[in-house]
Enzyme design. Sequence first.
Site, PDB file in Angstrom:
ATOM      1  N   ASP A   1      40.083  28.783  55.954  1.00 17.28           N
ATOM      2  CA  ASP A   1      40.565  27.971  54.844  1.00 17.28           C
ATOM      3  C   ASP A   1      42.035  28.247  54.532  1.00 17.28           C
ATOM      4  O   ASP A   1      42.793  27.342  54.187  1.00 17.28           O
ATOM      5  CB  ASP A   1      39.722  28.251  53.589  1.00 17.28           C
ATOM      6  CG  ASP A   1      38.382  27.551  53.647  1.00 17.28           C
ATOM      7  OD1 ASP A   1      38.274  26.540  54.359  1.00 17.28           O
ATOM      8  OD2 ASP A   1      37.440  28.020  52.972  1.00 17.28           O
ATOM      9  N   GLY A   2      42.416  29.520  54.657  1.00 17.42           N
ATOM     10  CA  GLY A   2      43.803  29.888  54.379  1.00 17.42           C
ATOM     11  C   GLY A   2      44.758  29.130  55.298  1.00 17.42           C
ATOM     12  O   GLY A   2      45.816  28.660  54.856  1.00 17.42           O
TER      13      GLY A   2
ATOM     14  N   ASN B   1      44.406  24.000  46.427  1.00 16.21           N
ATOM     15  CA  ASN B   1      43.431  24.912  45.814  1.00 16.21           C
ATOM     16  C   ASN B   1      43.732  25.132  44.338  1.00 16.21           C
ATOM     17  O   ASN B   1      42.944  24.791  43.488  1.00 16.21           O
ATOM     18  CB  ASN B   1      43.461  26.275  46.506  1.00 16.21           C
ATOM     19  CG  ASN B   1      42.287  26.500  47.440  1.00 16.21           C
ATOM     20  OD1 ASN B   1      41.468  25.604  47.620  1.00 16.21           O
ATOM     21  ND2 ASN B   1      42.208  27.679  48.019  1.00 16.21           N
ATOM     22  N   GLU B   2      44.862  25.766  44.089  1.00 20.05           N
ATOM     23  CA  GLU B   2      45.178  26.103  42.709  1.00 20.05           C
ATOM     24  C   GLU B   2      46.609  26.565  42.530  1.00 20.05           C
ATOM     25  O   GLU B   2      47.297  26.921  43.475  1.00 20.05           O
ATOM     26  CB  GLU B   2      44.246  27.204  42.177  1.00 20.05           C
ATOM     27  CG  GLU B   2      44.528  28.624  42.630  1.00 20.05           C
ATOM     28  CD  GLU B   2      44.037  28.949  44.022  1.00 20.05           C
ATOM     29  OE1 GLU B   2      44.896  29.011  44.936  1.00 20.05           O
ATOM     30  OE2 GLU B   2      42.839  29.128  44.241  1.00 20.05           O
TER      31      GLU B   2
ATOM     32  N   LYS C   1      51.437  45.623  32.928  1.00 16.10           N
ATOM     33  CA  LYS C   1      51.461  44.978  31.608  1.00 16.10           C
ATOM     34  C   LYS C   1      50.925  43.545  31.669  1.00 16.10           C
ATOM     35  O   LYS C   1      50.983  42.898  32.703  1.00 16.10           O
ATOM     36  CB  LYS C   1      52.897  44.977  31.064  1.00 16.10           C
ATOM     37  CG  LYS C   1      53.328  46.345  30.539  1.00 16.10           C
ATOM     38  CD  LYS C   1      54.790  46.346  30.210  1.00 16.10           C
ATOM     39  CE  LYS C   1      55.132  45.401  29.078  1.00 16.10           C
ATOM     40  NZ  LYS C   1      54.679  45.866  27.749  1.00 16.10           N
TER      41      LYS C   1
ATOM     42  N   ASP D   1      45.824  39.044  32.187  1.00 21.37           N
ATOM     43  CA  ASP D   1      46.364  39.179  33.550  1.00 21.37           C
ATOM     44  C   ASP D   1      46.951  37.875  34.076  1.00 21.37           C
ATOM     45  O   ASP D   1      47.886  37.892  34.871  1.00 21.37           O
ATOM     46  CB  ASP D   1      45.264  39.640  34.514  1.00 21.37           C
ATOM     47  CG  ASP D   1      44.940  41.119  34.361  1.00 21.37           C
ATOM     48  OD1 ASP D   1      45.542  41.755  33.475  1.00 21.37           O
ATOM     49  OD2 ASP D   1      44.095  41.622  35.119  1.00 21.37           O
TER      50      ASP D   1
ATOM     51  N   ALA E   1      37.126  28.791  45.075  1.00 21.11           N
ATOM     52  CA  ALA E   1      37.925  29.936  45.512  1.00 21.11           C
ATOM     53  C   ALA E   1      38.229  30.879  44.329  1.00 21.11           C
ATOM     54  O   ALA E   1      37.311  31.363  43.675  1.00 21.11           O
ATOM     55  CB  ALA E   1      39.181  29.434  46.202  1.00 21.11           C
ATOM     56  N   TYR E   2      39.483  31.092  44.041  1.00 20.25           N
ATOM     57  CA  TYR E   2      39.893  32.038  42.994  1.00 20.25           C
ATOM     58  C   TYR E   2      39.247  31.692  41.650  1.00 20.25           C
ATOM     59  O   TYR E   2      38.817  32.552  40.888  1.00 20.25           O
ATOM     60  CB  TYR E   2      41.419  32.017  42.877  1.00 20.25           C
ATOM     61  CG  TYR E   2      42.040  33.262  42.315  1.00 20.25           C
ATOM     62  CD1 TYR E   2      41.280  34.361  41.925  1.00 20.25           C
ATOM     63  CD2 TYR E   2      43.423  33.354  42.185  1.00 20.25           C
ATOM     64  CE1 TYR E   2      41.872  35.506  41.422  1.00 20.25           C
ATOM     65  CE2 TYR E   2      44.025  34.489  41.678  1.00 20.25           C
ATOM     66  CZ  TYR E   2      43.251  35.562  41.294  1.00 20.25           C
ATOM     67  OH  TYR E   2      43.850  36.685  40.787  1.00 20.25           O
TER      68      TYR E   2
END
Length: 266
Positions: free
Chosen positions: A51-52, A123-124, A133, A152, A164-165
Amino acid sequence: MTKRNNIHFYYHNCEEIVNKLEPLFELVNKHDFNIVDNHEDANVIISIGGDGVFLEAVRKTGFRQDAIYAGFTLGNLSSLYCDFSLENFNDLLETISREGMKVRKFPVIKVQVNGLRPFYCLNELTIRSTIVKTIVLDVFIDERHFETFRGDGMVIATPTGSTAYNKSNKGAIIDPLIPSYQVSEISSMNNNNYRTLGSSFVLDKSRKLTLKEIEDGNDHPIISFDNEAFPIRKIDKIEITMDDTVVKTVRLKNNSYWDRVKRMFL
Ligand code: NAP
Ligand code: MN
């Protein structure tokens, strides 16, 4: 429509892959296709890898609206975009040479950082802190303030990116027939100073999402478009919209989106 017979293969030029390509090229030559080196001369773009690599192939060829994309895997069946292998490669070639072939259209998001040239993501988009931090983001929907995020980072996923993510952050899986995009949190802080929705939310294609970074002088966010980092020091605002741009892929029997989701996860 011009005949769909020029194929460009996109792959990482390493020995392991190159050694496996011979049977693939033989099949292509048996059919009435040309293999072209320059993707601009192609109307079919086939990635070889996972996929990458498919994400890279789409990005590096500029999200071509006049080309069909396909993902060829050299073995890994756990893949969302790559549903072709040597076993069904003949079907692929026969399907794409047919007139009136049905295509699948995957919606993509359009991202503009600091008012610069827009980029598309299959994807995103992510915005994440690169140091220990947190980062702080003001989130606007259609120009109206919605929440202030501290944590985050955030993931803004397309329907096909939802597996995915986005999924790792408890987002839902969205059917690509629904032109929409999803916002998911990466480790938000929730207390009396900062409050976020705490769940993912899905926006209609017609909406605009704006993220503004609240800087405190010691924040180091990084932006990513799919698997590529976008180098920028200072983020004023990120605007996310969805237009009619899509990624067109080949539609075969037994390779519906939900077939793939089942194959990947169940
Ligand atoms: P990677 O670190 O190798 O990718 C992580 C995994 O995500 C790989 O197994 C990749 O498949 C898979 N993947 C990519 N797109 C997918 C999709 N739409 N649905 C389901 N799985 C998918 O990096 P990469 O291969 O360049 O892929 C980039 C993507 O990795 C990013 O777009 C992001 O979605 C994802 N990612 C996930 C996390 C996480 O879940 N915590 C963190 C960072 C990035 P292949 O092995 O077939 O390439
Ligand atoms: Mn990968």
